[in-house]
Motif scaffolding. Sequence first.
Motif, PDB file in Angstrom:
ATOM      1  N   GLN A 252       0.835  -1.201   0.000  1.00  0.00           N
ATOM      2  CA  GLN A 252       0.000   0.000   0.000  1.00  0.00           C
ATOM      3  C   GLN A 252       0.871   1.253   0.000  1.00  0.00           C
ATOM      4  O   GLN A 252       0.579   2.230  -0.703  1.00  0.00           O
ATOM      5  CB  GLN A 252      -0.916   0.001   1.233  1.00  0.00           C
ATOM      6  N   ASP A 256       0.945   4.096  -2.944  1.00  0.00           N
ATOM      7  CA  ASP A 256       0.806   5.539  -2.717  1.00  0.00           C
ATOM      8  C   ASP A 256       1.973   6.307  -3.346  1.00  0.00           C
ATOM      9  O   ASP A 256       1.788   7.414  -3.872  1.00  0.00           O
ATOM     10  CB  ASP A 256       0.748   5.829  -1.223  1.00  0.00           C
ATOM     11  N   ARG A 259       1.740   6.557  -7.183  1.00  0.00           N
ATOM     12  CA  ARG A 259       0.707   7.519  -7.600  1.00  0.00           C
ATOM     13  C   ARG A 259       1.255   8.945  -7.704  1.00  0.00           C
ATOM     14  O   ARG A 259       0.635   9.812  -8.323  1.00  0.00           O
ATOM     15  CB  ARG A 259      -0.444   7.500  -6.602  1.00  0.00           C
TER      16      ARG A 259
END
Length: 1008
Positions: A252, A256, A259
């Motif tokens: 995760q 992030d 992105r």
Amino acid sequence: MGWVRGDAAGDLYTKGSKALSANDYATAVQNFDQIITSYPTVPNINEVQLRTGYAYLHLGDFPKAIDRLSRLTVKTAKPEFRAAALFYTALAQFSQGGKLTDKAQQKRMFGQTTTTLTNLINLITATPTPDNKNYLEDAIYYRALAQYQEEDLGGAEKDLLQLLQQFGTSLQRPDYLLRLGSLYAIEANKASEGKKSPDEIKALTQKSLEYYDRVSNDPNALVQANEADMSKAEVLYGLLAPLELPDTSGYQKALDAFRLVKRKEDMVALQEKQLQDLTVQSQAQLQSGGVALANENSRLIEREEGRLKDLKDGPDPIILALVRIGECYNALKQADEARTVLHRLAQATLTPEQAQEVDFQLLYSYALGGQTDKADAALTTYLSKHAGDAQADSISYQMAANLLQRKDFNGALAQVNRSLKDFPNGRYVGQVISLKAQVLLNLGQLDESKKVVDNYVTQHPKSPVANQLLLTKAGSEVGQGDLKGALADYKTVKDNIGAGAEMQAAGATGYIQTLQSLKQFDNVISESKAFETKYPNNKALPEILVISAIAMDQKQDPEAIAVLRDMVSKYPEDDTAPFALYYIITIEQRAGKVPEMIQAADDLRKAYPENYSYLIQAADVVSPIYVKQKKFDLAIAEYQPLVGVPQPNVAAMARNKIGTFWLQAAKAMGAYQSMQKDEERAEAKKRLDSAEQSYLDTLKNSPDQLGAVGDALQGLVDGLIQRRSWGLLTDAGFEDYLGKLTAELTTPEMQTRVELAKAGLVFVEKDGVKQYATALDRFKKALAATPSLNLTRQEANQYGELLIAGQDYPTALEVYNNLLSQAGPKDQQALADADYGLGATYLAQGDVAQAKDYFSKMKALSGGAEWHPHIMDANYGLALAAEQAGDTNTAKQFYAVLMRSPQVSYLLQAKAMLGYGRVLEKAGNGITPVAQGTIESAVHYYQQVNTLFGPATPALSAEGLFDAGQVYERAGDKVNAKKQYSSLIQAYAQTAPDWAAKAQAAIAKLGP
């Protein structure tokens, strides 16, 4: 200039210079070379040579550039030319190194680059001038790059750190940070490939991420920031996330980070704007007479132009970021989200490798989602679309392996069966069969698993894969405890001449290891000797020698030490060598040979100063000897070398150990009041101050080491207690003193921890229990301000105990469950704390069955968890559970131990007496003893609580008297019943009003 107007050399120079200014390097070198060849004695031949080398450098003819500049790089060359010549020579050498394909030649060329730049740096350092010192920053940077290419990462790191220190405001600073980030990422990757410990890998990745973050947060380096974001995401994805499995939160974090990556188009526009600004700045410097600054800027402009070209020619970073985002979603088991992202790439321009990866991740998403039909269809499409994929026969195997890792056993089985169907003779058939056997094992189909392996071995008896399968099967049997089955399989491979020497050696290694597990030490020793004779050069030999020595030690053979020392001398680089030296320490310890043990520990420290795991263990063995002898300085010296090591967990542990020894040294001086001399008191304070400083150093330098932080804060509290015992501090002064000690801990997280420590002082202050409600409120307020704080073991314990006292059971369960989930399988203390806390929470709610489950888990830990401070409380819970379940024998045993144990608090003893009385009453021994002449009756134990503890335990004493009254009442003895009730009312009307009311009602019911 020395040229004669109209002469041939002058004309050539003019033409060459104009061509050079116009970036027409081919024409420039044609003219300059003619001067060098035909007019070698012209006055300014050095300038011509420099310009020629520069032109060849920009033409990309690096060998000629090096040749033309060579006469200007020697020590006898004119100083005004030598610096520039060295710099351009180094650039040519560096660029030539990049063109070479032969690794040895490439490394040699980068080595020459490093030497040239070192000469330049030494020249500038020794005789700086306004001209040459402008080359210093670039010289150090390119030397760092050359060393980086040579794989001299230490040298590169040193130069890059120097650049950050010496040129901290440079516009090129982001490049230095980026390169440092990539350098530490490479080191982390090497550590991963070298099977280093997770802590070592994590330490390096954290350093890498730290430098990438510094670039990402630089508003003046937007292009480099995008590169840093991409690199940071790759580190999170490729290095950190796999270390944290089965916890997938690392993916995760990587998601992030990916992105944040921006499109190529956006980065090109930013870089063009950067170049435009630099050009304007350079022109302004020229106009204002800042020639040196303009020249420096021109080199920066060249580099930035190269960056722009790389941006335009290179791939769009957003494409790889999106591919990785899809991979992250798959790793997070979010298959639908993965497909959504991957489908966005359908119209993108992908490299063949990226297209293949996208197709693989798509079919993998179907497999993860349990969509077997779609996964099969996607795999069929993939195999058709990527027919040339050399790894095609591994896809189902890879998918099965990933699904097995994620415990999707049925999905994994479907994929191995597909692989065997599509590629019955593929390269990975052995691995697939092995994987199938593991899957079947996990599905509980033990016989089927063995059958799969045995069938393959029978059909392919001479196949290397068959022997490998037998080894795999044997390894599984060891894991299941079937040591005899494993021994037989290892022996089959060991004795199979057709298997080849390497496979036979592997079988023999497993055979010896299994013999050791079976404690067949004589066989271990004889088989080890045979192994050494037959496989003298096998890589497993050092391990075999160690196993043999351990077997000898088990048989009390003193030659074991000689075998271990001989093994270390022959194989000092083997991974087992540090363990061999450590094992010698344990042998000497068991034999009580203290000098020899200390010498062995010193040998280990000198031979393997970076093997921190065994150094810590050795120090743990040796230091108690010194403490027992009150040689605290020597105990501290065992850990001092570990304080500065690069592994944060080791350094923090060492600091805490040192703090503990200083605290013990302070306590060893006795009562402060009995110290008559000022020097003694000064020494006592010094020792205590040193202890506190060691703990504070942990909190300052290792705030992310949760276990060490908890121990350090506890150490500071222990220091407060010691000061109180010496009369230097009172309970009222605890909080202020702790605040002064921790004043420099200014981060929000650490400030919260200090506030929790202050609130937790109620556990060490006299009558602190009266302040539990206030302390709980402080805990809740502090944690509300820092909701993401991970509690230390000690903080969780204190918070949980306060929550139980405050009857906030849901939050208490959450706290203890979090502690349980964070505890490692070897962290017995944390596991015991969590199990006890959960048991205590359920017990407080009256859920005795649930409490029993957790107390039983606690008792299943090492040594029955007898070392835990709350083990007796857990035993009480188990006694209560046994009592309620009708298991009177077990209940009586637990209660009896609790009543008589000196470790038990008087409160718990009182509860145990009441419990013991209840058990006797249920057995029919309310008034009548179990045996004539004994005191084994319920009323005796009910009354004993009041007799022994009285007003110290008012509620329990009152309960005991009431229960005794009830026994007499049920037996029809009104006189003694009233006597118990009256005693209760008289003694505890104020301190146990509820019981007094019950007694009053009972008397009224009995009548006159």
